[in-house]
Design a protein around this motif. Structure first.
Motif, PDB file in Angstrom:
ATOM      1  N   ILE A  30       0.855  -1.178   0.000  1.00  0.00           N
ATOM      2  CA  ILE A  30       0.000   0.000   0.000  1.00  0.00           C
ATOM      3  C   ILE A  30       0.890   1.227   0.000  1.00  0.00           C
ATOM      4  CG2 ILE A  30      -1.722   1.324   1.283  1.00  0.00           C
ATOM      5  CD1 ILE A  30      -2.782  -1.255   2.391  1.00  0.00           C
ATOM      6  N   GLN A  31       0.578   2.165  -0.901  1.00  0.00           N
ATOM      7  CA  GLN A  31       1.291   3.417  -0.942  1.00  0.00           C
ATOM      8  C   GLN A  31       0.338   4.523  -0.543  1.00  0.00           C
ATOM      9  OE1 GLN A  31       2.867   3.762  -4.878  1.00  0.00           O
ATOM     10  NE2 GLN A  31       4.629   2.464  -4.419  1.00  0.00           N
ATOM     11  N   ALA A 187      -0.617  -4.512 -11.074  1.00  0.00           N
ATOM     12  CA  ALA A 187      -1.865  -3.732 -11.034  1.00  0.00           C
ATOM     13  C   ALA A 187      -1.775  -2.725  -9.899  1.00  0.00           C
ATOM     14  CB  ALA A 187      -3.065  -4.648 -10.841  1.00  0.00           C
ATOM     15  N   LYS A 188      -1.755  -1.454 -10.271  1.00  0.00           N
ATOM     16  CA  LYS A 188      -1.757  -0.379  -9.272  1.00  0.00           C
ATOM     17  C   LYS A 188      -3.176   0.156  -9.152  1.00  0.00           C
ATOM     18  CE  LYS A 188      -0.006   4.241  -8.278  1.00  0.00           C
ATOM     19  NZ  LYS A 188       0.780   5.373  -8.791  1.00  0.00           N
ATOM     20  N   ASN A 189      -3.718   0.060  -7.953  1.00  0.00           N
ATOM     21  CA  ASN A 189      -5.122   0.410  -7.725  1.00  0.00           C
ATOM     22  C   ASN A 189      -5.175   1.615  -6.790  1.00  0.00           C
ATOM     23  OD1 ASN A 189      -6.126  -2.291  -8.929  1.00  0.00           O
ATOM     24  ND2 ASN A 189      -4.675  -2.893  -7.329  1.00  0.00           N
ATOM     25  N   LYS A 190      -5.549   2.748  -7.339  1.00  0.00           N
ATOM     26  CA  LYS A 190      -5.501   4.004  -6.590  1.00  0.00           C
ATOM     27  C   LYS A 190      -6.908   4.479  -6.228  1.00  0.00           C
ATOM     28  CE  LYS A 190      -3.657   8.725  -6.928  1.00  0.00           C
ATOM     29  NZ  LYS A 190      -2.855   9.643  -7.781  1.00  0.00           N
ATOM     30  N   ALA A 191      -7.111   4.809  -4.958  1.00  0.00           N
ATOM     31  CA  ALA A 191      -8.399   5.365  -4.526  1.00  0.00           C
ATOM     32  C   ALA A 191      -8.485   6.827  -4.946  1.00  0.00           C
ATOM     33  CB  ALA A 191      -8.536   5.238  -3.011  1.00  0.00           C
ATOM     34  N   LYS A 198     -15.489  -2.862   1.526  1.00  0.00           N
ATOM     35  CA  LYS A 198     -14.554  -3.920   1.199  1.00  0.00           C
ATOM     36  C   LYS A 198     -14.552  -4.142  -0.302  1.00  0.00           C
ATOM     37  CE  LYS A 198     -13.333  -8.700   2.434  1.00  0.00           C
ATOM     38  NZ  LYS A 198     -13.687  -9.866   3.281  1.00  0.00           N
ATOM     39  N   TYR A 199     -13.355  -4.139  -0.888  1.00  0.00           N
ATOM     40  CA  TYR A 199     -13.233  -4.296  -2.337  1.00  0.00           C
ATOM     41  C   TYR A 199     -12.196  -5.375  -2.658  1.00  0.00           C
ATOM     42  CZ  TYR A 199     -15.621   0.227  -2.478  1.00  0.00           C
ATOM     43  OH  TYR A 199     -16.518   1.250  -2.315  1.00  0.00           O
ATOM     44  N   GLU A 247      -8.465  -9.454  -1.830  1.00  0.00           N
ATOM     45  CA  GLU A 247      -8.837  -8.211  -1.151  1.00  0.00           C
ATOM     46  C   GLU A 247      -7.801  -7.110  -1.397  1.00  0.00           C
ATOM     47  OE1 GLU A 247      -8.409  -7.535   3.340  1.00  0.00           O
ATOM     48  OE2 GLU A 247     -10.477  -8.258   3.048  1.00  0.00           O
ATOM     49  N   ILE A 248      -8.280  -5.920  -1.747  1.00  0.00           N
ATOM     50  CA  ILE A 248      -7.377  -4.765  -1.829  1.00  0.00           C
ATOM     51  C   ILE A 248      -7.782  -3.684  -0.837  1.00  0.00           C
ATOM     52  CG2 ILE A 248      -6.691  -5.178  -4.208  1.00  0.00           C
ATOM     53  CD1 ILE A 248      -8.600  -2.863  -4.981  1.00  0.00           C
TER      54      ILE A 248
END
Length: 301
Positions: A30-31, A187-191, A198-199, A247-248
């Protein structure tokens, strides 16, 4: 004028449809914050092109090679994709009754396009019982109380979802070794907003332009309905990270934070054409199954 043309498009969809057929381990990190470039895994990774984030729409077309009305649904999906461009991603999920192998002697319908994940989805939502062809549009219930949507309404669903704002941005990077047929996917998943649900992230491997047998009722009845070299599009071949993904986001993720998942050493099946293979990744709400964002990239850029 564009709205007028879309209205004509939907009318043609609705009026043209026929009856249905019945019947190696990843790591993550997590970044935080916005200064979070994708880590330099190797020097061969191409740069990510930044652009405006849009919420993409995933059409999952549940189909089978003995479903005679399914080619019409595939044509519908293509027309929608042609109309909306890169905003729409299509995956063909061969599953259920019409995807079973033929028990009749000969060579027809002997290729097994089914996957573990596709069968699990069909078992959960009963797509073949509902009557193929059908599918999901972002697994949304925007058309009715069931996420299963008939092809004649796929375009309407896309139109209703097209302006929805994204909560995530997915950046995909693939590194393919043609010698070993090994694939690395990052895969970079950015909010993009503060999130408190929960995703999960699911990563598909799909293959396009697969020639094989297909029943097609658009031809006159008789043996000509068994098409030997039918072009199957966007075929789901496998789930790289499991049927339901991983889970991410467990409870919350702040806007600007990212979760990066890396999948190493996935081997591309020797019978699949690497040049026609892509990775499709999507993030879904674990409670509702609704897909919040999707992305696609060829394994060979």
């Amino acid at each position: 004028m564009r709205k007028f043309l879309k209205n004509i498009f939907y009318f043609l969809l609705i009026t043209s449809f026929c009856a249905c057929d019945f019947v190696d381990q990843p790591f993550s990190e997590i970044q935080t914050g916005n200064n979070d470039p994708v880590p330099p895994i190797t020097d061969t990774i191409p740069p990510v092109i930044q652009d405006t984030v849009i919420r993409k729409i995933l059409i999952e077309d549940f189909t089978g090679h003995t479903c005679g009305n399914c080619p019409a649904a595939a044509n519908t999906a293509k027309q929608i994709q042609d109309l909306y461009g890169k905003k729409v991603i299509v995956v063909g999920v061969h599953s259920g009754y019409f995807a079973k192998l033929s028990t009749v002697a000969g060579t027809k319908y002997k290729t097994d396009f089914r996957t573990i994940a596709g069968e699990a989805y069909n078992n959960l939502w009963k797509n073949d019982v509902a009557g193929n062809p059908n599918g999901f549009v972002n697994r949304s219930k925007i058309i009715n109380s069931n996420i299963i949507i008939q092809p004649s309404a796929w375009g309407q669903a896309v139109e209703l979802l097209k302006n929805a704002l994204p909560d995530f941005k997915i950046e995909l990077i693939t590194v393919y070794d043609a010698g070993t047929r090994s694939l690395k996917t990052i895969a970079k998943n950015k909010a993009l907003n503060n999130l408190s649900k929960k995703y999960n992230l699911v990563v598909y491997l799909i293959e396009d332009n697969v020639q094989d047998w297909q029943k097609d009722y658009s031809f006159p009845s008789g043996p000509q309905q068994d098409v030997e070299n039918y072009m199957h599009r966007h075929v789901l071949r496998d789930n790289i990270n499991g049927t339901w993904g991983e889970e991410i986001v467990a409870t919350s993720l702040a806007a600007g934070d990212s979760v990066i998942k890396t999948y190493n050493n996935y081997l591309i099946n020797p019978s699949w054409k690497a040049n026609d293979c892509s990775v499709v990744a999507y993030i879904y709400d674990v409670d509702t199954y609704e897909i919040m964002q999707a992305e696609e990239v060829h394994i060979i850029p």
